[in-house]
Design an enzyme around this catalytic site. Structure first.
Site, PDB file in Angstrom:
ATOM      1  NE  ARG A  46     -42.352  22.486 -17.723  1.00 12.43           N
ATOM      2  CZ  ARG A  46     -42.212  22.638 -19.042  1.00 12.43           C
ATOM      3  NH1 ARG A  46     -41.783  23.790 -19.518  1.00 12.43           N
ATOM      4  NH2 ARG A  46     -42.484  21.671 -19.858  1.00 12.43           N
ATOM      5  NE  ARG A  57     -60.658  22.597 -21.404  1.00 12.29           N
ATOM      6  CZ  ARG A  57     -60.631  23.871 -21.774  1.00 12.29           C
ATOM      7  NH1 ARG A  57     -61.307  24.785 -21.072  1.00 12.29           N
ATOM      8  NH2 ARG A  57     -59.970  24.244 -22.836  1.00 12.29           N
ATOM      9  CG  HIS A  60     -64.701  24.954 -18.372  1.00 17.66           C
ATOM     10  ND1 HIS A  60     -63.477  25.043 -18.981  1.00 17.66           N
ATOM     11  CD2 HIS A  60     -64.982  26.194 -17.903  1.00 17.66           C
ATOM     12  CE1 HIS A  60     -63.039  26.285 -18.894  1.00 17.66           C
ATOM     13  NE2 HIS A  60     -63.937  26.999 -18.240  1.00 17.66           N
ATOM     14  CB  SER A  88     -39.971  12.965  -7.728  1.00 15.93           C
ATOM     15  OG  SER A  88     -40.596  13.853  -6.791  1.00 15.93           O
ATOM     16  CB  SER A 147     -39.939  18.548 -20.745  1.00 18.18           C
ATOM     17  OG  SER A 147     -39.330  19.758 -20.346  1.00 18.18           O
ATOM     18  CD  GLU A 150     -42.626  19.533 -16.170  1.00 15.01           C
ATOM     19  OE1 GLU A 150     -41.986  19.539 -15.101  1.00 15.01           O
ATOM     20  OE2 GLU A 150     -42.193  20.028 -17.230  1.00 15.01           O
ATOM     21  CG  ASP A 158     -56.601  18.663 -22.542  1.00 17.05           C
ATOM     22  OD1 ASP A 158     -57.152  19.225 -21.565  1.00 17.05           O
ATOM     23  OD2 ASP A 158     -55.866  19.280 -23.338  1.00 17.05           O
TER      24      ASP A 158
END
Length: 183
Positions: A46, A57, A60, A88, A147, A150, A158
């Protein structure tokens, strides 16, 4: 807890994530990205998906960015940046990549939970992120595995895009001109 309560809790965890990330580390990474000849990104699982979205991006934004392992990715060389996303810092497939990048005199950046890890020590720049190792949930998160790391990666990348847009005076319209158009 009900599903929406879990969502609210995850949202609170993500709100707290910004408190863990150093502005100085983020700005050092941005400077390195902007001064690199080309930017290569890599991560496993992930984390790899999150860093792949960042490469898109960067493209872009008009930067030359590649995903390691893709058939169209050219060879890494001096003046390039290898950006590794690894919770990790010990992902066995990524360590040799950092070592090889060092041998080519390319810059290495690690975005990781563990800046003292093998990859963190091989990196020229590290950005420390919140999260817990996959094997355990920690004090920072109720979420399983990696999670929180990620999700924070995606939002952090972003935020970097927004900062680069500001630095380079690029707006969304300019980025849209580089968006895929054969869809």
């Amino acid at each position: 807890m009900q599903t929406v309560q879990y969502l609210a809790h995850i949202h609170n965890e993500l709100n707290s994530a910004a408190d863990v990330i150093s502005d100085a580390e983020a700005e050092a990474l941005i400077s390195t990205i902007l001064h690199a000849r080309r930017v290569y990104v890599v991560g496993a699982g992930r984390s790899g998906l999150m860093v792949r979205s960042f490469a898109m991006r960067l493209m872009h934004l008009g930067l030359e960015a590649y995903v390691v392992g893709e058939t169209m990715t050219p060879g890494l060389a001096q003046g390039d940046l290898l950006l590794i996303a690894t919770g990790s810092g010990e992902t066995r497939s990524l360590i040799p990549m950092a070592q090889k990048a060092n041998s080519f005199q390319a810059s290495v950046a690690a975005v990781t939970i563990s800046p003292q890890s093998t990859i963190g020590k091989l990196a020229d720049i590290t950005v420390t992120m919140p999260g817990s190792p996959k094997e355990q949930r920690g004090n920072q998160t109720i979420q399983p595995m990696g999670s929180l790391f990620e999700q924070t990666l995606l939002l952090f990348f972003d935020a970097i895009v927004l900062r680069i847009m500001e630095i380079k005076s690029i707006d969304s319209q300019a980025m849209l001109s580089r968006h895929a158009n054969l869809e």
